[in-house]
Design a protein around this motif. Structure first.
Motif, PDB file in Angstrom:
ATOM      1  N   CYS A  45      -0.239  15.371  -3.866  1.00 42.49           N
ATOM      2  CA  CYS A  45      -0.404  15.244  -2.410  1.00 42.49           C
ATOM      3  C   CYS A  45      -1.505  14.273  -1.974  1.00 42.49           C
ATOM      4  CB  CYS A  45      -0.672  16.613  -1.800  1.00 42.49           C
ATOM      5  SG  CYS A  45      -2.330  17.248  -2.123  1.00 42.49           S
ATOM      6  N   GLY A  46      -2.522  14.079  -2.799  1.00 40.33           N
ATOM      7  CA  GLY A  46      -3.605  13.159  -2.449  1.00 40.33           C
ATOM      8  C   GLY A  46      -4.690  13.744  -1.557  1.00 40.33           C
ATOM      9  N   GLU A 123       3.339  -2.521   6.442  1.00 40.79           N
ATOM     10  CA  GLU A 123       4.058  -2.213   5.203  1.00 40.79           C
ATOM     11  C   GLU A 123       3.075  -2.014   4.044  1.00 40.79           C
ATOM     12  OE1 GLU A 123       7.219  -1.610   5.463  1.00 40.79           O
ATOM     13  OE2 GLU A 123       7.146  -1.001   3.362  1.00 40.79           O
ATOM     14  N   GLU A 124       2.051  -2.867   4.002  1.00 44.14           N
ATOM     15  CA  GLU A 124       1.075  -2.744   2.913  1.00 44.14           C
ATOM     16  C   GLU A 124       0.258  -1.457   3.038  1.00 44.14           C
ATOM     17  OE1 GLU A 124       0.385  -7.477   1.891  1.00 44.14           O
ATOM     18  OE2 GLU A 124      -0.700  -6.580   3.581  1.00 44.14           O
ATOM     19  N   VAL A 125      -0.011  -1.019   4.264  1.00 41.07           N
ATOM     20  CA  VAL A 125      -0.709   0.266   4.430  1.00 41.07           C
ATOM     21  C   VAL A 125       0.187   1.389   3.927  1.00 41.07           C
ATOM     22  CG1 VAL A 125      -1.664   1.901   6.083  1.00 41.07           C
ATOM     23  CG2 VAL A 125      -2.117  -0.542   6.364  1.00 41.07           C
ATOM     24  N   GLU A 130       1.027   5.521  -0.382  1.00 35.84           N
ATOM     25  CA  GLU A 130       2.214   6.320  -0.729  1.00 35.84           C
ATOM     26  C   GLU A 130       1.878   7.526  -1.609  1.00 35.84           C
ATOM     27  OE1 GLU A 130       4.993   3.631  -2.395  1.00 35.84           O
ATOM     28  OE2 GLU A 130       3.881   3.365  -4.259  1.00 35.84           O
ATOM     29  N   GLY A 131       0.706   7.529  -2.221  1.00 40.49           N
ATOM     30  CA  GLY A 131       0.309   8.689  -3.022  1.00 40.49           C
ATOM     31  C   GLY A 131      -0.339   9.794  -2.196  1.00 40.49           C
ATOM     32  N   ARG A 135       2.152  16.099   6.196  1.00 41.66           N
ATOM     33  CA  ARG A 135       3.302  16.873   6.653  1.00 41.66           C
ATOM     34  C   ARG A 135       3.426  16.891   8.172  1.00 41.66           C
ATOM     35  NH1 ARG A 135       3.811  22.326   3.203  1.00 41.66           N
ATOM     36  NH2 ARG A 135       5.745  22.341   4.356  1.00 41.66           N
ATOM     37  N   CYS A 136       2.438  16.316   8.871  1.00 40.07           N
ATOM     38  CA  CYS A 136       2.396  16.485  10.323  1.00 40.07           C
ATOM     39  C   CYS A 136       2.710  15.232  11.124  1.00 40.07           C
ATOM     40  CB  CYS A 136       1.012  16.950  10.758  1.00 40.07           C
ATOM     41  SG  CYS A 136       0.414  18.427   9.944  1.00 40.07           S
ATOM     42  N   THR A 137       2.123  14.107  10.744  1.00 44.63           N
ATOM     43  CA  THR A 137       2.013  13.002  11.706  1.00 44.63           C
ATOM     44  C   THR A 137       3.174  12.024  11.716  1.00 44.63           C
ATOM     45  OG1 THR A 137       0.907  11.562  10.111  1.00 44.63           O
ATOM     46  CG2 THR A 137      -0.508  13.002  11.432  1.00 44.63           C
ATOM     47  N   GLY A 138       3.980  11.991  10.664  1.00 47.75           N
ATOM     48  CA  GLY A 138       5.001  10.946  10.578  1.00 47.75           C
ATOM     49  C   GLY A 138       4.426   9.594  10.200  1.00 47.75           C
ATOM     50  N   TYR A 139       3.139   9.546   9.909  1.00 49.81           N
ATOM     51  CA  TYR A 139       2.446   8.385   9.332  1.00 49.81           C
ATOM     52  C   TYR A 139       2.172   7.231  10.304  1.00 49.81           C
ATOM     53  CZ  TYR A 139       3.529  10.715   4.937  1.00 49.81           C
ATOM     54  OH  TYR A 139       3.628  11.646   3.941  1.00 49.81           O
TER      55      TYR A 139
END
Ligand code: FES
Ligand code: FES
Length: 163
Positions: A45-46, A123-125, A130-131, A135-139
């Motif tokens: 999960c990181g 995209e680079e962010v 990705e590691g 579960r909440c924000t949608g990134y």
């Protein structure tokens, strides 16, 4: 028991630790650094991400003895001079968290990302983080926060940078 000497958030600690103790448990249980949460304990999960000699590591996948002689920074080591770190501020400003459980790890991983790439694209962010799971924000707001912090950290005074 092996004895380790480690710098954590600007303080030096020397401790005897069992060889099987994970860094996350050493930080939380021995040093009281509970700002770094445990999300999964299986390196998926990181949430437990910290910096070790400037590079992000999932502290549930590192033994405390492997941290011997290193300089560890946790979320508690940011903004220690009484000022919020630009990355923390950007997460706040961009509403990049809801429950906040992933946030310490996201912030530490983002700092490592900017160390390697001070001006990342969306995209680079996304690739760089990705590691780290949320579960909440949608990134989307996390991406915005990292790019906002990147701009502020490149040009902290907010001044025009002359070519
Ligand atoms: Fe370490 Fe999830 S608690 S990766
Ligand atoms: Fe809840 Fe990311 S804000 S897991």
């Amino acid at each position: 028991m092996p004895r380790i000497r480690v710098e954590v958030d600007g303080s030096t600690y020397e401790d005897d630790v069992e060889p099987r103790v994970l860094l996350i448990h050493y930080l939380r249980e021995r040093l009281g650094k509970v700002g770094t949460p445990v999300g999964c304990d299986t390196s998926n999960c990181g949430a437990c991400t910290v910096l070790m000699d400037g590079m992000s590591v999932k502290s549930c996948s590192v033994l405390a003895v492997q941290a011997d002689g290193t300089d560890v920074t946790t979320i508690e080591g940011l903004g220690m001079d009484g000022r919020t770190h630009p990355m923390q501020q950007a997460f706040h400003e961009e509403h990049a968290l809801q429950c906040g459980y992933c946030t310490p790890g996201m912030i530490m991983a983002s700092l490592d990302l900017l160390r390697e790439n001070p001006d990342p694209s969306d995209e680079e962010v996304r690739e760089g983080l990705e590691g780290n799971l949320c579960r909440c924000t949608g990134y989307q707001n996390i991406v915005k926060a990292v790019r906002r912090a990147a701009g502020e950290m490149r040009d902290p005074a907010g001044q025009e940078v002359t070519p």
